[in-house]
Write a protein that holds these residues in place. Structure first.
Motif, mmCIF file in Angstrom:
data_model
loop_
_atom_site.group_PDB
_atom_site.id
_atom_site.type_symbol
_atom_site.label_atom_id
_atom_site.label_comp_id
_atom_site.label_asym_id
_atom_site.label_seq_id
_atom_site.Cartn_x
_atom_site.Cartn_y
_atom_site.Cartn_z
ATOM 1 N N LEU A 137 0.829 -1.208 0.000
ATOM 2 C CA LEU A 137 0.000 0.000 0.000
ATOM 3 C C LEU A 137 0.862 1.257 0.000
ATOM 4 O O LEU A 137 0.635 2.186 -0.787
ATOM 5 C CB LEU A 137 -0.922 -0.026 1.225
ATOM 6 C CG LEU A 137 -2.020 1.020 1.307
ATOM 7 C CD1 LEU A 137 -3.015 0.851 0.177
ATOM 8 C CD2 LEU A 137 -2.741 0.908 2.655
ATOM 9 N N ASP A 138 1.874 1.279 0.881
ATOM 10 C CA ASP A 138 2.693 2.484 1.039
ATOM 11 C C ASP A 138 3.578 2.764 -0.172
ATOM 12 O O ASP A 138 3.991 3.911 -0.390
ATOM 13 C CB ASP A 138 3.566 2.362 2.290
ATOM 14 C CG ASP A 138 2.770 2.489 3.582
ATOM 15 O OD1 ASP A 138 1.560 2.795 3.505
ATOM 16 O OD2 ASP A 138 3.348 2.258 4.664
ATOM 17 N N THR A 139 3.883 1.757 -0.961
ATOM 18 C CA THR A 139 4.714 1.954 -2.146
ATOM 19 C C THR A 139 3.886 2.112 -3.416
ATOM 20 O O THR A 139 4.432 2.071 -4.528
ATOM 21 C CB THR A 139 5.710 0.790 -2.320
ATOM 22 O OG1 THR A 139 4.986 -0.455 -2.371
ATOM 23 C CG2 THR A 139 6.702 0.752 -1.176
ATOM 24 N N GLY A 140 2.581 2.297 -3.260
ATOM 25 C CA GLY A 140 1.720 2.579 -4.403
ATOM 26 C C GLY A 140 1.326 1.382 -5.221
ATOM 27 O O GLY A 140 0.926 1.522 -6.393
ATOM 28 N N GLY A 141 1.380 0.185 -4.644
ATOM 29 C CA GLY A 141 1.092 -1.021 -5.391
ATOM 30 C C GLY A 141 -0.323 -1.130 -5.923
ATOM 31 O O GLY A 141 -0.562 -1.857 -6.897
ATOM 32 N N GLY A 143 -2.166 1.950 -6.233
ATOM 33 C CA GLY A 143 -2.514 3.359 -6.408
ATOM 34 C C GLY A 143 -2.897 3.988 -5.080
ATOM 35 O O GLY A 143 -2.396 3.607 -4.019
ATOM 36 N N ASP A 144 -3.798 4.949 -5.138
ATOM 37 C CA ASP A 144 -4.270 5.604 -3.919
ATOM 38 C C ASP A 144 -5.388 4.783 -3.288
ATOM 39 O O ASP A 144 -6.314 4.350 -3.993
ATOM 40 C CB ASP A 144 -4.801 6.998 -4.234
ATOM 41 C CG ASP A 144 -3.728 7.929 -4.771
ATOM 42 O OD1 ASP A 144 -2.563 7.775 -4.357
ATOM 43 O OD2 ASP A 144 -4.055 8.791 -5.617
ATOM 44 N N GLY A 259 -7.929 0.188 -4.157
ATOM 45 C CA GLY A 259 -7.221 1.387 -4.558
ATOM 46 C C GLY A 259 -7.552 1.776 -5.986
ATOM 47 O O GLY A 259 -8.257 1.050 -6.700
ATOM 48 N N THR A 260 -7.049 2.916 -6.403
ATOM 49 C CA THR A 260 -7.321 3.407 -7.757
ATOM 50 C C THR A 260 -6.674 2.548 -8.827
ATOM 51 O O THR A 260 -7.019 2.660 -10.002
ATOM 52 C CB THR A 260 -6.824 4.857 -7.894
ATOM 53 O OG1 THR A 260 -5.430 4.904 -7.536
ATOM 54 C CG2 THR A 260 -7.616 5.797 -7.006
ATOM 55 N N THR A 280 -4.349 -6.254 -10.093
ATOM 56 C CA THR A 280 -4.256 -4.948 -10.740
ATOM 57 C C THR A 280 -4.700 -5.067 -12.198
ATOM 58 O O THR A 280 -4.671 -6.174 -12.771
ATOM 59 C CB THR A 280 -2.817 -4.394 -10.702
ATOM 60 O OG1 THR A 280 -1.991 -5.205 -11.542
ATOM 61 C CG2 THR A 280 -2.257 -4.375 -9.284
#
Length: 365
Positions: A137-141, A143-144, A259-260, A280
């Motif tokens: 999550l923190d590394t954008g895996g 998105g937001d 996430g996005t 994803t």
């Protein structure tokens, strides 16, 4: 690493076995003594573990005990914690921190006044499962982050626990018993919660103990057994949470974060090291993520070992009292929202705990 923290355990019931299993492999902890209201049980456990049995008063008065591991029933958590802090000892307890925020605040105030630490389960969030999900999550895996969904359910703990009556008393039920695993994970992943709404009900189903010497005895139900909540996090993300002792079977996902740019299938936060999966648009199938963070092969007691190392280094410990207070506030506010049929703003907040990097151990960080 300096000298180990000498630990005295108060309460040697069903959950204590998991702590006894983990403590010997944690060099930062040394088991010194055990106590229980059932003195015979305390003596039997002490003999099995090769430590001293004591009364609760004797253990609290023992100057050789640095920290109390509080494994009493929820109704006694705050009282035992306050007594331990008054005796000059750090405290790490099973969840919940107390039965209410009003009970819990004096515990944290007493610790602050004395320069002592308060920790609280669950420490499952320090394992590779939740910590790897956080790293993704923190590394954008994905998105937001946009939202999260939790659904934990079972027919009831009386089907397996030999003495389950306390699960249906204040301080337990599905929200206070299982909720802390999921809510602590949600705060770890998405940050603090600012407001909640919810519903809480209990069926009229009669319950009785299924196993052990109390088999057949009836259980009085004084808590909500099916709770659903909507949480708004400070960052704008919303989480939906359902916990229940009323569900015989379900196909609902256990824990997901949306996430996005994808979805994380978060592993069971009642476990330390189950795998994380991600979906994803670029890889449109569930893919297991390599372990990327967290204490490997962890077990209950790692939160206390993390606290012991934090005492030595002067750093914040991760399974902290402020986090447990915020989770307690969420649970209490959900029940208030359900009872009052309104949205309830929380009176507490907390910073996300420091992540656990890959390869760390609670004895070295």
């Amino acid at each position: 690493m300096g000298e180990p923290l000498n630990v005295g355990i108060i309460g040697v019931g069903n959950i204590s076995g998991q702590y006894f299993e983990a403590i010997p492999r944690l060099p930062g902890l040394r088991l010194a003594a055990v106590a229980d209201l059932d003195a015979e049980r305390a003596r039997a456990v002490a003999a099995e573990r090769g430590v001293r049995a004591a009364s609760v008063d004797e253990l609290l008065a023992d100057g050789a005990v640095d920290a109390v591991l509080n494994l009493t029933v929820p109704a006694a958590h705050a009282e035992v914690a306050l007594r331990a802090l008054t005796a000059g000892k750090h405290v790490y307890g099973e969840k919940p921190l107390a039965l209410s925020v009003a009970q819990a605040r004096p515990v944290l105030e007493a610790a602050a006044e004395r320069g002592l630490r308060v920790g609280c389960a669950p420490d499952t969030v320090l394992g590779t499962g939740i910590q790897t999900a956080r790293q993704v999550l923190d590394t954008g895996g994905i998105g937001d982050p946009v939202g999260a969904h939790v659904h934990w359910s079972a027919p009831g703990h009386e089907r397996w626990h030999p003495a389950p009556h306390f699960y249906y008393q204040p301080g337990a039920g599905p929200l206070f018993d299982m909720g802390p695993y999921y809510l602590t994970s949600l705060v770890t992943l998405l940050g603090p919660v600012v407001r909640v709404s919810g519903t809480a009900t209990a069926s009229t189903r009669e319950r009785s103990v299924a196993t052990g010497p109390l088999a057949g005895s009836t259980i009085d139900v004084d808590v909500a057994t099916h709770v659903s909540a909507l949480l708004e996090h400070a960052n704008g993300v919303t989480s939906t949470v359902t916990v229940s002792f009323e569900v015989w079977a379900t196909r609902t996902p256990l824990f997901e974060v949306y996430g996005t740019a994808g979805t994380i299938a978060v592993p069971d936060p009642n476990r330390f090291s189950e795998p994380v999966e991600v979906y994803t648009p670029d890889a449109p199938e569930w893919t297991q993520v390599p372990v990327a963070a967290g204490y490997a092969d962890a077990g209950r007691g790692y939160g206390l070992a993390d606290l012991a190392r934090a005492v030595e280094t002067g750093r914040p410990h991760r399974a902290g009292g402020d986090l447990a207070l915020h989770v307690l506030d969420i649970m209490e506010s959900v029940l208030l929202a359900a009872d009052s049929q309104r949205v309830v703003a929380l009176g507490t907040t907390v910073a996300r705990p420091e992540p656990v990097p890959a390869g760390a151990s609670p004895d070295t960080w």
